[in-house]
Design an enzyme around this catalytic site. Structure first.
Site: not given
Length: 79
Positions: A22-24, A26
Site C-alpha cells: 500500500a505504501y508503494g 501511494s
C-alpha cells in the site's frame, strides 16, 4: 512498475491489505498525480514534480513493516 495502482480496489476492500504494498502504491499515485497535474496546467506555465527525498530514519517504518522488521532494523528506527 512494482506497485501499480489498482483503481478497481483502491481501498483494499476485496483483497488482503499489505502495508508495504500500500505504501508503494501511494508513492505511485503521487507520481501519477504530478504527471496529470503537469499535463493539465502546462499551457499556463505550471509544472508539477514528484520527488523521492531518500531514506529517512523515523518511527514511521514500524507502521509499515510491523513485526516483519528485524530486531536490528527496529533498533535503527527506534533511535
Amino acid at each position: 512498475m512494482y506497485s501499480p495502482v489498482v483503481f478497481d480496489d483502491i481501498n483494499y476492500a476485496s483483497r488482503p491489505y499489505v502495508p508495504l504494498e500500500a505504501y508503494g502504491r501511494s508513492k505511485t499515485a503521487i507520481v501519477l498525480f504530478a504527471v496529470e497535474a503537469g499535463r493539465r496546467w502546462a499551457a499556463d506555465g505550471i509544472t508539477a514534480n514528484a520527488v523521492m527525498p531518500g531514506g529517512i530514519r523515523t518511527p514511521l517504518q514500524q507502521h509499515a513493516f510491523g513485526d516483519d522488521v528485524s530486531g536490528e532494523a527496529r533498533t535503527v528506527y527506534d533511535t
